[in-house]
Design a protein around this motif. Structure first.
Motif, short mmCIF file in Angstrom:
data_model
loop_
_atom_site.label_atom_id
_atom_site.label_comp_id
_atom_site.label_asym_id
_atom_site.label_seq_id
_atom_site.Cartn_x
_atom_site.Cartn_y
_atom_site.Cartn_z
N VAL A 76 0.87 -1.17 0.00
CA VAL A 76 0.00 0.00 0.00
C VAL A 76 0.91 1.22 0.00
CG1 VAL A 76 -1.53 1.35 1.47
CG2 VAL A 76 -1.96 -1.08 1.15
N GLU A 77 0.61 2.17 -0.87
CA GLU A 77 1.47 3.34 -0.95
C GLU A 77 1.01 4.41 0.04
OE1 GLU A 77 1.62 5.21 -4.78
OE2 GLU A 77 3.31 6.49 -4.20
N GLN A 78 1.98 4.98 0.76
CA GLN A 78 1.70 6.15 1.59
C GLN A 78 2.33 7.32 0.84
OE1 GLN A 78 3.88 6.46 5.27
NE2 GLN A 78 2.38 7.84 6.20
N LYS A 79 1.48 8.14 0.26
CA LYS A 79 2.01 9.16 -0.66
C LYS A 79 2.82 10.24 0.05
CE LYS A 79 -0.85 8.42 -4.68
NZ LYS A 79 -1.98 7.55 -4.25
N GLU A 80 2.37 10.62 1.23
CA GLU A 80 3.13 11.60 2.02
C GLU A 80 3.47 10.95 3.34
OE1 GLU A 80 1.83 16.05 2.00
OE2 GLU A 80 0.06 14.79 1.77
#
Ligand code: UD1
Ligand code: MG
Length: 466
Positions: A76-80
């Motif tokens: 899962v990407e954590q964008k910030e």
């Protein structure tokens, strides 16, 4: 839905600023394996329904996709990077409908063991806590979250980050190890209530403790005895310390299982090295990943071995470099031997000093004692390869294979221009250049190389035979 099920979240999106590296922190290695790999492996001890890695660097995504997709691991990407609570919230959709327990691990704790994770989860479930987190007592808690308890030093009240702690809170030597388990439904409820009003302006997962208690949840702690294992790695110095602890644990493990090391501190293992009983390892021996030594293997000092299988009773003498190879039962390799990938040394064979072997098979009792290059060769049993023999396997365009049958005697300084076949029992005289097939039981005497390939397109300069 099985409410006893566990899903694992590994936080691996942090910037890792303190490492001062272009490589994401969690991909730095301890004992030859990425820190993230160690942590995931520890998490697998819970037989998770799902494992989720929170990432922000594509290198981390690639690493997971290349190594763990078969193990029900998702990214899962954590964008910030707004903090550890924000990272966990990113997993909510992936865990939609999951009503079991969510185990949260940090990707920078490579010394976490499966055994510790198992005990932690068991303790949480048996106490029927809503939330449990792991603590440890350490000599130097600088930089870590402190565990604040009530006046009797019993019930936990909160975790306070070092940067937010008061002077008296900084005296506390019980730290938050960054390992949490919580019932899924209450976890995500709490996470939504967390704010970023703190010294770092981040959403801290550690706030679930105080917020959970305020909401009347049961929050428990599990104190690990081995605090050393729980130091998160934030800097190169801590990475070196983690390596040191990991290596010491492996050294002790092998000595307990019957391995002799004259100078254990100078022997470096990979996380997956297998060493049989009664092996003896000299000083400065180093293992890359995927090595197995059967029983009674002797490795003299200053050797490097990676991705190889060494059969029982083999002896590897000093300054040998072995990669991607198999060494047979009671064979002798070195000193100063180099086995490159796909070398297969038969039983009771001998590879002596300054011999380099690549993608070749040496049969039973075959010997290459000195100063040779053997590449792309299939060599039978009881063959003698004289000093200075070179297999000229490469003609500038392609590699060619040579077959040498059983009981051949290759005289010193022979050059074998591949592809050729040398029949069983043949002998080549010293300094021969072999460019054509040799029949069985023949003695070949040749003095000068002849290049008689029909398809040779470059100019050829021929010299007289004499
Ligand atoms: C954290 C804990 C601290 C604990 C320590 C133990 C918090 C606020 N603090 O501090 O109480 O004592 O671990 O080692 O949680 N990460 C993300 N996204 C983010 C931020 C971090 O995925 O936005 C990941 C990092 O990659 C890392 C982990 O979370 O694997 C922990 O982050 P890190 O910055 O190392 O936290 P610490 O300062 O060590
Ligand atoms: Mg950390």
């Amino acid at each position: 839905m099985n409410s006893e099920a566990v899903s694992v979240i590994v936080l691996a999106a942090g910037k890792g600023t303190r490492m001062k590296s272009k490589t994401p922190k969690v991909l730095h290695k301890v004992a030859g394996r990425e820190m993230l790999g160690h942590v995931l492996n520890a998490g697998f001890a819970t037989q998770p329904e799902k494992s989720i890695v929170v990432y922000s660097h594509t290198e981390v995504l690639d690493y997971i996709q290349d190594n763990f997709t078969l193990q029900n691991t998702f990214c899962v990407e954590q964008k910030e990077q707004l903090g550890t609570a924000h990272a966990v919230i990113a997993c909510e959709e992936e865990l939609q409908g999951f009503e079991g327990h969510v185990l949260i691990l940090c990707g920078d704790v490579p010394l976490l063991t499966t055994e510790l994770v198992e005990r932690f989860v068991t303790s949480h479930k048996s106490q029927n806590n809503d939330i449990t987190f792991m603590t440890a007592f350490v000599d130097d808690p600088t930089g870590l979250g402190r565990v604040v308890r009530d006046d009797q030093d019993e019930e936990v009240r909160a975790i306070v980050e070092h940067k937010d702690a008061t002077e008296s809170e900084r005296q506390i030597d019980e730290i938050n190890a960054g390992i949490y388990i919580a019932k899924a439904p209450c976890l995500f409820d709490l996470l939504r209530k967390i704010g970023d009003n703190n010294a770092q302006g981040e959403f801290y997962i550690t706030d679930i403790v105080a917020l959970g208690l305020r909401d009347g949840l049961t929050v428990g702690t599990f104190t690990a005895e081995n605090a050393d294992a729980l130091g998160g790695v934030n800097s190169r110095l801590q990475l070196a310390n983690a390596e040191d602890l990991y290596q010491n644990a492996l050294r002790e493990h092998f000595m307990e299982h019957g391995v002799t090391m004259v100078d254990p501190q100078s022997v470096f293992f990979s996380y997956d090295t297998q060493v049989g009983a009664d092996c003896e390892l000299g000083p400065n021996v180093r293992f890359g990943p995927d090595v197995r030594l059967e029983n009674n293997v002797f490795v003299e000092g200053d050797c490097y071995i990676a991705d190889s299988y060494i059969n029982d009773g083999a002896k590897i003498y000093s300054f040998s470099h072995i990669v991607g190879s198999e060494v047979g039962h009671k064979s002798k390799v070195g000193p100063f031997a180099r086995l490159r990938p796909e070398s297969d040394i038969g039983d009771e064979a001998k590879v002596g000093s300054f011999v380099e072997i690549k993608k070749s098979r040496l049969g039973y009792k075959t010997s290459a004692g000195h100063l040779s290059y053997i590449g792309d060769a299939i060599i039978g049993n009881e063959v003698n390869i004289g000093a200075g023999t070179v297999f000229a396997n490469y003609d500038g365009a392609a590699k060619h294979t040579t077959h040498v049958e059983n009981n051949v005697f290759i005289g010193s300084n022979t050059t074998i221009v591949s592809p050729v076949q040398i029949g069983a029992g043949a002998t080549t005289a010293a300094s021969s250049v072999i460019t054509k097939n040799v029949d069985n039981d023949i003695l070949v005497i040749s003095k000068v190389s002849r290049h008689d390939k029909a398809d040779w397109t470059r100019p050829v300069k021929r010299e007289d035979d004499e």
